[in-house]
Design an enzyme around this catalytic site. Structure first.
Site, mmCIF file in Angstrom:
data_model
loop_
_atom_site.group_PDB
_atom_site.id
_atom_site.type_symbol
_atom_site.label_atom_id
_atom_site.label_comp_id
_atom_site.label_asym_id
_atom_site.label_seq_id
_atom_site.Cartn_x
_atom_site.Cartn_y
_atom_site.Cartn_z
ATOM 1 N N LYS A 177 0.824 -1.206 0.000
ATOM 2 C CA LYS A 177 0.000 0.000 0.000
ATOM 3 C C LYS A 177 0.864 1.266 0.000
ATOM 4 O O LYS A 177 0.606 2.193 -0.767
ATOM 5 C CB LYS A 177 -0.920 0.028 1.233
ATOM 6 C CG LYS A 177 -1.890 -1.152 1.299
ATOM 7 C CD LYS A 177 -2.898 -0.986 2.426
ATOM 8 C CE LYS A 177 -2.310 -1.013 3.820
ATOM 9 N NZ LYS A 177 -1.732 -2.304 4.233
ATOM 10 N N ARG A 225 -9.082 1.014 9.759
ATOM 11 C CA ARG A 225 -8.679 -0.351 10.052
ATOM 12 C C ARG A 225 -9.735 -1.074 10.876
ATOM 13 O O ARG A 225 -9.557 -2.253 11.188
ATOM 14 C CB ARG A 225 -7.369 -0.342 10.837
ATOM 15 C CG ARG A 225 -6.124 -0.629 9.989
ATOM 16 C CD ARG A 225 -4.957 -0.524 10.943
ATOM 17 N NE ARG A 225 -3.765 -1.210 10.563
ATOM 18 C CZ ARG A 225 -2.737 -0.638 9.930
ATOM 19 N NH1 ARG A 225 -2.805 0.582 9.504
ATOM 20 N NH2 ARG A 225 -1.638 -1.333 9.707
ATOM 21 N N ARG A 253 11.453 -6.326 4.425
ATOM 22 C CA ARG A 253 11.263 -4.877 4.250
ATOM 23 C C ARG A 253 12.294 -4.084 5.055
ATOM 24 O O ARG A 253 12.608 -4.414 6.180
ATOM 25 C CB ARG A 253 9.852 -4.515 4.723
ATOM 26 C CG ARG A 253 9.562 -3.033 4.645
ATOM 27 C CD ARG A 253 8.114 -2.769 4.521
ATOM 28 N NE ARG A 253 7.390 -2.970 5.769
ATOM 29 C CZ ARG A 253 6.087 -2.718 5.884
ATOM 30 N NH1 ARG A 253 5.384 -2.315 4.855
ATOM 31 N NH2 ARG A 253 5.483 -2.910 7.035
ATOM 32 N N ARG A 277 11.681 -2.074 10.641
ATOM 33 C CA ARG A 277 10.676 -1.614 11.601
ATOM 34 C C ARG A 277 10.533 -2.638 12.733
ATOM 35 O O ARG A 277 10.514 -3.840 12.474
ATOM 36 C CB ARG A 277 9.313 -1.447 10.909
ATOM 37 C CG ARG A 277 9.220 -0.180 10.109
ATOM 38 C CD ARG A 277 8.004 -0.144 9.231
ATOM 39 N NE ARG A 277 6.760 -0.604 9.858
ATOM 40 C CZ ARG A 277 5.555 -0.480 9.289
ATOM 41 N NH1 ARG A 277 5.449 0.086 8.095
ATOM 42 N NH2 ARG A 277 4.477 -0.918 9.876
ATOM 43 N N ARG A 286 0.201 -8.860 13.789
ATOM 44 C CA ARG A 286 -0.429 -7.895 12.875
ATOM 45 C C ARG A 286 -1.365 -8.609 11.896
ATOM 46 O O ARG A 286 -2.405 -8.071 11.532
ATOM 47 C CB ARG A 286 0.643 -7.110 12.112
ATOM 48 C CG ARG A 286 1.287 -6.054 12.997
ATOM 49 C CD ARG A 286 2.599 -5.608 12.440
ATOM 50 N NE ARG A 286 2.437 -4.756 11.278
ATOM 51 C CZ ARG A 286 3.362 -4.615 10.337
ATOM 52 N NH1 ARG A 286 4.490 -5.304 10.395
ATOM 53 N NH2 ARG A 286 3.155 -3.799 9.339
#
Ligand code: AMP
Length: 209
Positions: free
Chosen positions: A13, A88, A122, A155, A166
């Protein structure tokens, strides 16, 4: 163009939002980025949410909704926006309905095993938020941001335990939004498993219809 980007963490996203922001000349509003910058700046909000983000849990609706309301009231968001990571929860979606009328909700569709691979590879530039992936979108020099020359970070919520949490949170709280927006005729499903350029092109096509 008033858009919401929906999809599991790691669906791309943020990467597509960075492209779409230029293409449509509208601001990219990422609630995750807003929280991360509050944490980095050690504001009152940052202190309140730091542990929640590290665990991969959701920040309470009241805090998140107030932050988005304030951001959408700014001049640059009047003609359009990309909301990335908000709403969310159904409560957030209902609050958003009172703030603005959306043109479309882009649903980035991706299998869970690819999600996990993407999140664990990532890397991010802490000061600009620019996203890389060690295999699919590497920086020119390993571990270094192409623009700023700063070291890239992982992160805290991209660590294995937080990823698992998550995904659970996404399934329980956010996935119901797919039905919520489909029923309103706003949902556009996009295959998010291809390259960023291909995903961007298929989204632009879907939004023209
Ligand atoms: P993201 O960068 O979108 O993956 O968001 C990172 C983290 O910020 C999430 O795991 C949550 O802890 C928090 N967060 C971002 N957006 C929201 C939201 N709309 N509601 C609650 N928490 C959020």
């Amino acid at each position: 163009m008033k858009l919401v980007f929906l999809g599991p963490p790691g669906a791309g996203k943020g990467t597509i939002a960075a492209k779409a922001k230029e293409y449509y000349s509208i601001p990219h509003i990422s609630t995750g980025d807003l929280f991360r910058s509050a944490i980095a700046n050690e504001t009152e909000l940052g202190k309140q949410v730091k542990a929640i983000l590290a665990a991969g849990d959701l920040v309470p609706d009241s805090i998140t909704i107030a932050m988005v309301k304030e951001r959408l009231a700014k001049d640059d968001a009047k003609k359009g926006f990309i909301l990335d990571g908000f709403p969310r929860t159904v409560a957030q979606a209902e609050a958003l309905e009172k703030m603005s009328k959306l043109d479309a909700v882009v649903n980035f569709v991706l299998d869970e095993d690819i999600v996990v691979r993407r999140l664990s590879g990532r890397r991010m530039c802490k000061s600009t938020g620019r996203i890389y992936h060690i295999e699919t979108l590497p920086p020119k020099v390993e571990g270094i941001d192409d623009e700023t020359g700063e070291p890239l970070i992982q992160r805290p919520d991209d660590m294995p335990e937080a990823i698992t949490n998550r995904l659970k949170v996404y399934e329980k709280s956010t996935e119901p939004l797919i039905g919520f927006y489909r029923a309103k005729g706003l949902l556009r499903d996009i295959d998010a498993s291809t390259t960023p350029d291909e995903v961007m092109a298929s989204m632009v096509r879907a939004l023209r219809k």
